[in-house]
Design a protein around this motif. Structure first.
Motif, PDB file in Angstrom:
ATOM      1  N   TYR A  49      -2.409  -3.429   2.386  1.00  0.00           N
ATOM      2  CA  TYR A  49      -1.645  -2.997   3.561  1.00  0.00           C
ATOM      3  C   TYR A  49      -0.342  -3.769   3.675  1.00  0.00           C
ATOM      4  N   THR A  50       0.628  -3.158   4.354  1.00  0.00           N
ATOM      5  CA  THR A  50       1.883  -3.832   4.643  1.00  0.00           C
ATOM      6  C   THR A  50       1.670  -4.774   5.826  1.00  0.00           C
ATOM      7  N   ALA A  51       2.664  -5.593   6.116  1.00  0.00           N
ATOM      8  CA  ALA A  51       2.569  -6.531   7.238  1.00  0.00           C
ATOM      9  C   ALA A  51       2.409  -5.804   8.572  1.00  0.00           C
ATOM     10  N   ASP A  52       2.900  -4.546   8.655  1.00  0.00           N
ATOM     11  CA  ASP A  52       2.759  -3.789   9.904  1.00  0.00           C
ATOM     12  C   ASP A  52       1.643  -2.738   9.829  1.00  0.00           C
ATOM     13  N   ASN A  53       0.641  -3.011   8.998  1.00  0.00           N
ATOM     14  CA  ASN A  53      -0.622  -2.260   8.951  1.00  0.00           C
ATOM     15  C   ASN A  53      -0.569  -0.863   8.353  1.00  0.00           C
ATOM     16  N   GLN A  54       0.431  -0.558   7.562  1.00  0.00           N
ATOM     17  CA  GLN A  54       0.430   0.721   6.870  1.00  0.00           C
ATOM     18  C   GLN A  54      -0.143   0.514   5.471  1.00  0.00           C
ATOM     19  N   LYS A  55      -0.800   1.540   4.939  1.00  0.00           N
ATOM     20  CA  LYS A  55      -1.351   1.412   3.591  1.00  0.00           C
ATOM     21  C   LYS A  55      -0.212   1.220   2.606  1.00  0.00           C
ATOM     22  N   ALA A  56      -0.313   0.169   1.788  1.00  0.00           N
ATOM     23  CA  ALA A  56       0.711  -0.135   0.794  1.00  0.00           C
ATOM     24  C   ALA A  56       0.318   0.377  -0.584  1.00  0.00           C
ATOM     25  N   SER A  57      -0.986   0.308  -0.906  1.00  0.00           N
ATOM     26  CA  SER A  57      -1.420   0.749  -2.227  1.00  0.00           C
ATOM     27  C   SER A  57      -2.915   1.026  -2.229  1.00  0.00           C
ATOM     28  N   VAL A  58      -3.322   1.744  -3.263  1.00  0.00           N
ATOM     29  CA  VAL A  58      -4.747   1.966  -3.518  1.00  0.00           C
ATOM     30  C   VAL A  58      -4.969   1.964  -5.025  1.00  0.00           C
ATOM     31  N   ASP A  59      -6.004   1.274  -5.440  1.00  0.00           N
ATOM     32  CA  ASP A  59      -6.510   1.366  -6.809  1.00  0.00           C
ATOM     33  C   ASP A  59      -7.773   2.200  -6.712  1.00  0.00           C
ATOM     34  N   GLU A  60      -7.873   3.223  -7.558  1.00  0.00           N
ATOM     35  CA  GLU A  60      -9.021   4.115  -7.459  1.00  0.00           C
ATOM     36  C   GLU A  60      -9.621   4.399  -8.824  1.00  0.00           C
ATOM     37  N   THR A  61     -10.920   4.595  -8.828  1.00  0.00           N
ATOM     38  CA  THR A  61     -11.649   5.035 -10.011  1.00  0.00           C
ATOM     39  C   THR A  61     -12.521   6.193  -9.563  1.00  0.00           C
TER      40      THR A  61
END
Length: 160
Positions: A49-61
């Motif tokens: 997440y970013t500092a202001d609580n938005q999703k920054a990234s996802v690693d997925e399998t």
């Protein structure tokens, strides 16, 4: 006491279904793992997440229909008004699935343009709004070819 019993049952059901979730100290979902009852991985996700609580990234399998596993990573970037401006996806298993998407907005937050680039070229969608900021037309192109135009009918809802 009833709420505690219901929560305990919920956790037991999650375990039976092969789901596990982890949260950070701000109670944001950081990990989600789904497995069969026998422990075979179906899907897993790890979020940052970013500092202001938005999703920054996802690693997925993700398990595919042919039973293979496919892994990828997505990064999201936001502007100062917290609007999504870039999405970049990298697939570690199949490089043909890599893409990036950029978004452009007007001063009131309407999305004016969406530009996606991938192995098959570039898709562009340009949106048009009326004076009331209602979307009335989207013009799309693929690799600059003649546009696909979609019109949207906008009407006022009436109540009985």
């Amino acid at each position: 006491m009833k709420r505690l019993e219901l929560y305990a049952e919920h956790l037991r059901a999650e375990q039976r279904c092969g789901r596990a979730r982890n949260y950070d100290v701000l109670n944001r979902l950081t990990d989600l793992v789904q497995q069969t009852a026998g422990g075979t991985l179906l899907a897993s996700y790890h979020y940052t997440y970013t500092a202001d609580n938005q999703k920054a990234s996802v690693d997925e399998t993700l398990r595919q229909p042919d039973n293979s596993l496919q892994s990828g990573h997505t990064d999201w970037t936001y502007d100062a008004l917290r609007r999504l401006v870039d999405e970049v996806y990298t697939n570690y298993t199949d490089s043909t699935l890599v893409y990036s998407t950029a978004y452009v907005y007007d001063l009131v937050g309407n999305r004016l343009q969406k530009l996606t680039t991938n192995n098959s070229g570039t898709d562009q969608a340009n949106d048009q709004f009326n004076a009331a900021d209602e979307l009335f037309k989207e013009i799309g192109t693929h690799n600059g070819n003649p546009p696909d135009v979609g019109s949207i009918s906008v009407g006022l809802a009436t109540c009985p």
